[in-house]
Design an enzyme around this catalytic site. Structure first.
Site, PDB file in Angstrom:
ATOM      1  N   HIS A 136       0.821  -1.212   0.000  1.00  0.00           N
ATOM      2  CA  HIS A 136       0.000   0.000   0.000  1.00  0.00           C
ATOM      3  C   HIS A 136       0.856   1.264   0.000  1.00  0.00           C
ATOM      4  CE1 HIS A 136      -3.856   1.821   1.973  1.00  0.00           C
ATOM      5  NE2 HIS A 136      -3.272   2.706   1.185  1.00  0.00           N
ATOM      6  N   HIS A 164       1.247   5.357  -2.054  1.00  0.00           N
ATOM      7  CA  HIS A 164       0.689   6.374  -2.960  1.00  0.00           C
ATOM      8  C   HIS A 164       1.872   7.163  -3.505  1.00  0.00           C
ATOM      9  CE1 HIS A 164      -3.485   5.930  -1.338  1.00  0.00           C
ATOM     10  NE2 HIS A 164      -2.822   5.573  -0.244  1.00  0.00           N
ATOM     11  N   HIS A 176      -5.253  -0.843   6.095  1.00  0.00           N
ATOM     12  CA  HIS A 176      -5.017  -0.080   7.341  1.00  0.00           C
ATOM     13  C   HIS A 176      -6.066  -0.277   8.446  1.00  0.00           C
ATOM     14  CE1 HIS A 176      -7.604   2.453   4.964  1.00  0.00           C
ATOM     15  NE2 HIS A 176      -6.634   3.016   4.281  1.00  0.00           N
ATOM     16  N   ASN A 220      -6.012   9.086   7.289  1.00  0.00           N
ATOM     17  CA  ASN A 220      -7.285   8.360   7.178  1.00  0.00           C
ATOM     18  C   ASN A 220      -7.004   6.879   7.037  1.00  0.00           C
ATOM     19  OD1 ASN A 220      -8.695  10.747   7.137  1.00  0.00           O
ATOM     20  ND2 ASN A 220      -8.834  10.839   4.910  1.00  0.00           N
ATOM     21  N   ASP A 274       1.050   2.390   3.824  1.00  0.00           N
ATOM     22  CA  ASP A 274       0.144   3.473   3.404  1.00  0.00           C
ATOM     23  C   ASP A 274       0.940   4.768   3.245  1.00  0.00           C
ATOM     24  OD1 ASP A 274      -2.016   4.883   2.568  1.00  0.00           O
ATOM     25  OD2 ASP A 274      -3.116   4.811   4.457  1.00  0.00           O
ATOM     26  N   HIS A 316       2.484  14.263   1.567  1.00  0.00           N
ATOM     27  CA  HIS A 316       1.947  15.555   1.140  1.00  0.00           C
ATOM     28  C   HIS A 316       3.034  16.571   1.450  1.00  0.00           C
ATOM     29  CE1 HIS A 316      -2.190  14.147   0.535  1.00  0.00           C
ATOM     30  NE2 HIS A 316      -1.972  13.355   1.578  1.00  0.00           N
TER      31      HIS A 316
HETATM   32  O1  DOR Z   1      -4.236   9.181   5.028  1.00  0.00           O
HETATM   33  C1  DOR Z   1      -4.520   8.844   3.890  1.00  0.00           C
HETATM   34  N1  DOR Z   1      -3.879   9.345   2.814  1.00  0.00           N
HETATM   35  N2  DOR Z   1      -5.512   7.957   3.709  1.00  0.00           N
HETATM   36  C2  DOR Z   1      -5.991   7.696   2.479  1.00  0.00           C
HETATM   37  O2  DOR Z   1      -6.949   6.971   2.382  1.00  0.00           O
HETATM   38  C3  DOR Z   1      -5.429   8.333   1.288  1.00  0.00           C
HETATM   39  C4  DOR Z   1      -4.059   8.793   1.524  1.00  0.00           C
HETATM   40  C5  DOR Z   1      -3.579   9.739   0.458  1.00  0.00           C
HETATM   41  O3  DOR Z   1      -3.617   9.368  -0.723  1.00  0.00           O
HETATM   42  O4  DOR Z   1      -3.119  10.839   0.799  1.00  0.00           O
HETATM   43 ZN    ZN Z   2      -3.769   4.654   1.277  1.00  0.00          ZN
END
Ligand code: DOR
Ligand code: ZN
Length: 456
Positions: free
Chosen positions: A75, A77, A242, A281, A308, A312
């Site tokens: 997981h 991103h 998660h 999240n 996860d 950002h």
């Molecule tokens: O904290 C999170 N960030 N939870 C998510 O579901 C998406 C992720 C994100 O892509 O920033």
């Molecule tokens: Zn995620």
């Protein structure tokens, strides 16, 4: 301490193999324990045999360090394609993975545009090829019924969001979920679910800090979202992302579903930090809930560990808490944080290797995660004496911050991909040869304790 037993002769050999291209010797994690062993790696980068190898080939003895299978992170991103590839992208994120001992990442589809049709998926494949440092499995988002068959022929898995989150505004209502799952079941791909039921969210909270976020998106939202999942068709390869609550662990184990927990939900609570850096999240939970999840993890009840990784930029996080995006980076620090917990005696090495290496690779149908003949020679060399203090300055995430500043970590000294070094002396020395992978064999359907049985 008595030396560990040596394996007798080449007791395990892949058939039809020529002379090895590399011999690696040292204490290695094989069949659940550390033992002195020699591996032969063939020209295709697969483990050919384990045991005593007398024939030639370059030989690498790792000395006092230990050899572990490299990890799979189900997981991440990596934000590409997207509007802010300066904060993260497929090239930077996969180098972070390599340095953190992760040899395969499962890349989520909430990019911009989101991966909802084959054209976007093919574009994403072309970005991976030639730029990624480690292998990448691409999830697709099954939100357009007409595109499912096409996506299933290309994607490595599906990701379903049951609640709005970064890049995801429209979600299926919970009563639409059973029919969506029915449509996905025959496609035989792993399906990961973001399980929070938005009907349980508290609106109008104007959250100012992580404890408010935990009230706004409470544990009850996770419990409610599991209901349609635990009664899903057995043929579906369902995985819950998660998980934050020990009660969910019990529920999902009873149902025989796959699931993961993240380093932040296992190690951090709503009181760990006050700023939006700690906004994720699902939210960080109370210290009591965190401790219960950690206990379950240490007992081996959580099948997979996944980061996860969701960076950002600092600027995006600096706006007021309620408006800040959720997510924190984690792919580079996941394994090092947990190796430090093994060193301190809090966590059995066998539990960590099962959750970070073996089970996630099996779940994605990959010949990785075990030091066994026929598997890819993707392994780590770890010196447990080399403890470091985690600091964003020394990490490689362009976002430039970590919620684990000051925590102890043990970073892999070496990382090999198909028998070739991509990390040496803790530095990235690889080339962008990572490729897109898809499941090579059926994911193991019941990933509770039954998953420790060898298969495939
Ligand atoms: O904290 C999170 N960030 N939870 C998510 O579901 C998406 C992720 C994100 O892509 O920033
Ligand atoms: Zn995620």
């Amino acid at each position: 301490m008595a030396p560990p037993p040596r394996l007798r002769s080449t007791e395990n050999e892949a058939p039809g193999s020529g002379p090895p291209a590399l011999i690696l010797a040292g204490r290695a994690f094989v069949r659940g324990t550390l033992q002195a062993v020699e591996f032969a790696v063939d020209e295709d980068g697969r483990i050919q045999s384990l045991g005593r190898i007398r024939r030639g080939a370059p030989r690498h003895d790792v000395g006092d360090a230990v050899i572990l299978p490299a990890a799979t992170d189900l997981h991440v991103h990596l934000r590409e394609p997207g509007p802010d590839t300066k904060t993260e992208n497929l090239a930077t994120g996969t180098v972070e993975a390599a340095l953190g001992g992760v040899t395969l990442v499962g890349e989520m589809p909430n990019t911009e545009p989101p991966v909802t049709d084959v054209e976007v998926l093919e574009d994403k494949e072309s970005i991976v090829n030639g730029r990624a440092a480690v292998d990448v499995l691409l999830y697709a988002s099954p939100t357009r019924p007409g595109s499912l068959d096409g996506l299933a022929r290309h994607a490595g898995g599906f990701k379903i969001y049951l609640s709005p989150t970064t890049g995801i505004a429209d979600v299926p209502s919970l009563n639409e979920v059973p029919s969506l799952l029915d449509r996905l079941a025959p496609l035989r791909l792993p399906v990961s679910v973001h399980a929070e039921d938005p009907r349980q969210f508290r609106q109008g909270m104007d959250a100012k800090a992580p404890p408010d976020w935990n009230v706004e998106r409470p544990p009850a939202a996770e419990a409610a979202a599991l209901l349609p999942l635990v009664s899903a068709p057995r043929a579906l390869r369902l995985h819950v992302a998660h998980v934050t609550e020990a009660a969910s662990v019990t529920r999902l184990r009873e149902a025989g579903l796959s699931f993961e927990a993240t380093p932040h939900h296992l190690l951090l609570s709503e009181r760990s930090g006050k700023s939006a850096a700690w906004k994720v999240n699902p939210p960080l939970r109370s210290e009591r809930d965190r401790a219960a999840l950690w206990e379950a993890f240490c007992r081996g009840e959580v099948p997979s560990l996944a980061s996860d990784h969701a960076p950002h930029s600092g600027t995006a996080k600096e706006v007021d808490f309620a408006r800040a995006p959720s997510g924190m980076p984690g792919v580079e620090t996941m394994l090092p944080l947990f190796l430090a917990r093994v060193r301190s005696g809090d966590l059995p090495l066998s539990t960590l290797v099962a959750a970070a290496c073996d089970r996630p690779a099996r779940w994605l149908g990959q010949p990785l995660g075990r030091l066994a003949p026929g598997h890819r020679a993707n392994f780590l060399v770890v010196d447990f004496r080399a403890r470091t203090t985690i600091s964003a300055r020394r990490l490689h995430a362009p976002c430039g911050w970590t919620a684990f500043e000051g925590w102890e970590g043990i970073f892999p000294r070496e990382h090999y991909r198909d028998g070739q070094a991509i990390v040496l002396g803790g530095e990235y020395v690889g080339r962008p040869v990572g490729r897109v992978v898809r499941p090579e064999f059926a994911p193991v359907p019941s990933p509770g304790t039954r998953l420790v049985r060898p298969s495939g």
